[in-house]
Design a protein around this motif. Structure first.
Motif, PDB file in Angstrom:
ATOM      1  N   LEU A 306      50.287  56.974  10.813  1.00  0.00           N
ATOM      2  CA  LEU A 306      48.935  57.431  10.493  1.00  0.00           C
ATOM      3  C   LEU A 306      48.291  56.684   9.323  1.00  0.00           C
ATOM      4  CD1 LEU A 306      46.816  59.622  11.298  1.00  0.00           C
ATOM      5  CD2 LEU A 306      47.818  61.064   9.524  1.00  0.00           C
ATOM      6  N   PRO A 307      48.976  56.432   8.208  1.00  0.00           N
ATOM      7  CA  PRO A 307      48.303  55.753   7.099  1.00  0.00           C
ATOM      8  C   PRO A 307      47.920  54.304   7.393  1.00  0.00           C
ATOM      9  CG  PRO A 307      50.273  56.916   6.336  1.00  0.00           C
ATOM     10  CD  PRO A 307      50.327  56.876   7.828  1.00  0.00           C
ATOM     11  N   VAL A 313      38.202  54.753  10.431  1.00  0.00           N
ATOM     12  CA  VAL A 313      38.578  55.164  11.790  1.00  0.00           C
ATOM     13  C   VAL A 313      39.117  56.596  11.772  1.00  0.00           C
ATOM     14  CG1 VAL A 313      40.125  54.690  13.722  1.00  0.00           C
ATOM     15  CG2 VAL A 313      39.004  52.797  12.536  1.00  0.00           C
ATOM     16  N   LEU A 314      39.985  56.885  10.799  1.00  0.00           N
ATOM     17  CA  LEU A 314      40.525  58.241  10.698  1.00  0.00           C
ATOM     18  C   LEU A 314      39.437  59.248  10.352  1.00  0.00           C
ATOM     19  CD1 LEU A 314      43.940  57.715   8.863  1.00  0.00           C
ATOM     20  CD2 LEU A 314      43.529  58.079  11.294  1.00  0.00           C
ATOM     21  N   ALA A 345      50.230  63.625  14.729  1.00  0.00           N
ATOM     22  CA  ALA A 345      50.269  62.428  13.894  1.00  0.00           C
ATOM     23  C   ALA A 345      51.654  62.301  13.280  1.00  0.00           C
ATOM     24  CB  ALA A 345      49.202  62.500  12.806  1.00  0.00           C
ATOM     25  N   ALA A 346      52.048  61.058  13.017  1.00  0.00           N
ATOM     26  CA  ALA A 346      53.357  60.801  12.417  1.00  0.00           C
ATOM     27  C   ALA A 346      53.194  59.783  11.301  1.00  0.00           C
ATOM     28  CB  ALA A 346      54.353  60.299  13.461  1.00  0.00           C
ATOM     29  N   VAL A 376      45.287  58.703   3.879  1.00  0.00           N
ATOM     30  CA  VAL A 376      44.862  59.802   4.750  1.00  0.00           C
ATOM     31  C   VAL A 376      44.155  60.818   3.872  1.00  0.00           C
ATOM     32  CG1 VAL A 376      45.590  61.508   6.448  1.00  0.00           C
ATOM     33  CG2 VAL A 376      46.898  59.396   6.176  1.00  0.00           C
ATOM     34  N   SER A 377      42.895  61.083   4.156  1.00  0.00           N
ATOM     35  CA  SER A 377      42.085  61.906   3.271  1.00  0.00           C
ATOM     36  C   SER A 377      42.484  63.379   3.329  1.00  0.00           C
ATOM     37  CB  SER A 377      40.603  61.761   3.622  1.00  0.00           C
ATOM     38  OG  SER A 377      40.329  62.396   4.856  1.00  0.00           O
ATOM     39  N   GLY A 378      42.192  64.082   2.243  1.00  0.00           N
ATOM     40  CA  GLY A 378      42.450  65.517   2.203  1.00  0.00           C
ATOM     41  C   GLY A 378      41.685  66.296   3.255  1.00  0.00           C
TER      42      GLY A 378
END
Length: 517
Positions: A306-307, A313-314, A345-346, A376-378
């Motif tokens: 995920l990161p 995009v995320l 997600a992993a 990865v945002s909060g």
């Protein structure tokens, strides 16, 4: 001479009627198509001309004008070849107008008169209710016949269509039993029993499947995160016909429906690479097309590493996760695609992947770990219901015989929990799923007792939960209660939901919040 033939075009996953008007007048020979045709539609002039000549009906050397009405809506694709050819045959006197009356025509023509498949046949058939019939390529006939909305006439070549219209060789309408097609929906899904150990993670997958909750799996490389994610579709309930039709619409419009298949019979599982663009993930392009979130409709979207996905995009995922639909707006049109999916997600706990595994192999600095996790945002993490730590599997469990529940056994438990949710009612024809409960529904079904409320207050203070996080804990607790067969949400259900909500780096804090308070 003037005539008009009925056709259809796509707008998102739905269709709208298009009238193909043909005019044959005196003047210098020409062939023009108007009505905002895109490149593939304009190029249809050459395909239609060659196909008619191949069938023995060369077009007259006069002024030919084709108008696609409504003229202020863009027309794309090659599906207008067949209706244009039929309209030209009528104005040229080779067909009577009444022979094509009441029928809708779609299909791409080859230069030799072959009828080639088009996108969105099921959506077009749904939009033809009330018409006498839909004539389209035989490769699309079974797909278009699934909803049973209209008599579907499938042909493989232009001469076959002409013989059907004149009555010389009628074509029998296609018939498909959609329920029968769904029978093998989970027959070849990978088995959850293949994953050794990881009992806690398997329990989390069971909860996710039962309530439609999003999951984040965090752990070192090789711990089984991808194996677990790929087994989630196999424990989800089989697709109902309505769900299969919705998924098929999206795949057909996107051109992803395998040749010869009439229906999506298995829960979709989409696993895009982390280099994907935002348009590839949520949809877009100059001519809008569905993205991966829509292709995962009624199934699972798996984002591995995920990161490593680009930040913007995320962030584009946040709205689809809330609204379960994506609207793509362009200057000339706006289309909407459905995207009701379960996100799995992993990620690794650090850049090297071994932070906190007890082996001492991690050499990442704290600053590097923070930078890695901050990719990865909060707000996105706040939309994930279950945060699950996946430890490395001990060798004794890899070599042992104990495999835990199979996918078949897990699916039976999920089906039982979903049936309890279904009995509570539906919204817009869709059974209520715990992950989508509205506030008023939560106040009715998700209220815990006094001990559970005390646990929630402690969790909000200890974990700094947002209002969204608080409500998601309640929804997960409701799902756990359904798996236990309980009508009420008890303190033990709330405690387990809090454990799933707690990020891995706060597991010590979460561990102090249990059913004893």
């Amino acid at each position: 001479m003037f005539t008009q033939v009925r056709s259809a075009a796509l707008s998102g996953v739905d269709s709208f009627p298009v009238s193909v008007e043909a005019s044959l007048t005196s003047g210098l020979p020409s062939f023009s198509i108007v009505g905002l045709p895109a490149g593939a539609v304009r190029e249809g002039r050459e395909r239609v001309t060659a196909a008619l000549a191949s069938a023995g009906f060369p077009i007259p050397h006069r002024r030919l004008t084709i108008n696609l009405a409504p003229a202020d809506v863009p027309k794309t694709g090659s599906a207008f070849d067949l209706p244009i050819a039929i309209a030209l045959l009528v104005v040229a006197g080779h067909l009577r107008a009444e022979e094509a009356d009441g029928l809708v025509f779609v299909g791409e023509l080859g230069l030799d008169g072959e009828l080639r498949p088009v996108r969105g046949a099921l959506s077009i058939a749904n939009g033809c209710r009330g018409m006498e019939g839909l004539v389209l390529p035989s490769a699309n006939a079974r797909e278009a016949a699934v909803p049973g909305a209209v008599a579907v006439i499938g042909a493989s070549r232009l001469p076959e269509v002409l013989r059907h219209l004149t009555g010389d060789s009628p074509i029998a309408p296609a018939a498909v039993d959609g329920i029968a097609l769904l029978g093998e929906g989970t027959a070849d899904a990978p088995d959850l029993a293949d994953v050794r150990g990881q009992a806690h993670a398997k329990r989390a997958l069971l909860v996710a499947a039962a309530g439609g909750h999003n999951v984040l799996l965090t752990g070192p490389p090789g711990a089984g995160k991808t194996m677990l994610a790929r087994r989630l579709p196999g424990i989800l309930p089989p697709l109902e016909l309505r769900e299969a039709v919705e998924a098929t619409k999206v795949h057909s419009v996107a051109g992803r429906l395998p040749s010869g298949e009439a229906l999506v019979t298995r829960r979709p599982f989409r696993a895009p690479h982390h280099t994907i663009s935002d348009a590839g993930l949520v949809g877009g392009g100059r001519l809008p097309r569905p993205g991966e979130v829509s292709l995962a409709h009624q199934g699972v979207l798996f984002l591995d590493e995920l990161p490593e996905f680009r930040r913007h995009v995320l962030e584009a995922l946040r709205q689809p996760l809330e609204d379960e639909a994506v609207t793509i707006s362009r200057a000339s049109q706006a289309v909407t695609y459905p995207c009701r999916f379960t996100l799995v997600a992993a990620m690794n706990p650090c850049p090297c992947g071994f932070h906190g595994d007890g082996s001492g192999r991690c050499s990442c600095a704290e600053a590097a770990i923070r930078r890695y996790r901050s990719r990865v945002s909060g707000p996105l993490l706040d939309r994930v219901d279950l945060h699950v730590h996946i430890p490395a599997v001990p060798i004794r469990e890899l070599q042992g015989r104990n495999t835990g529940m199979t996918s078949l056994e897990s699916r039976a438990r999920v089906a039982h929990a979903r049936s309890r949710q279904r009995r509570r009612g539906s919204r817009n024809g869709t059974a209520l799923c715990n992950s989508r409960l509205a506030p008023e529904e939560m106040r009715r079904w998700c209220v815990p007792g006094s001990e559970g409320r005390r646990l929630l207050r402690r969790a909000v203070r200890a974990l700094g939960l947002s209002a969204r996080g608080y409500h998601r804990i309640l929804r997960v607790a409701r799902t756990i209660a359904d798996l236990c067969g309980s009508e009420r949400v008890n303190a033990s259900h709330v405690a387990e939901a809090i454990q799933y909500r707690s990020p891995a780096d706060r597991s010590g804090v979460a561990g102090g919040i249990d059913a004893r308070g």
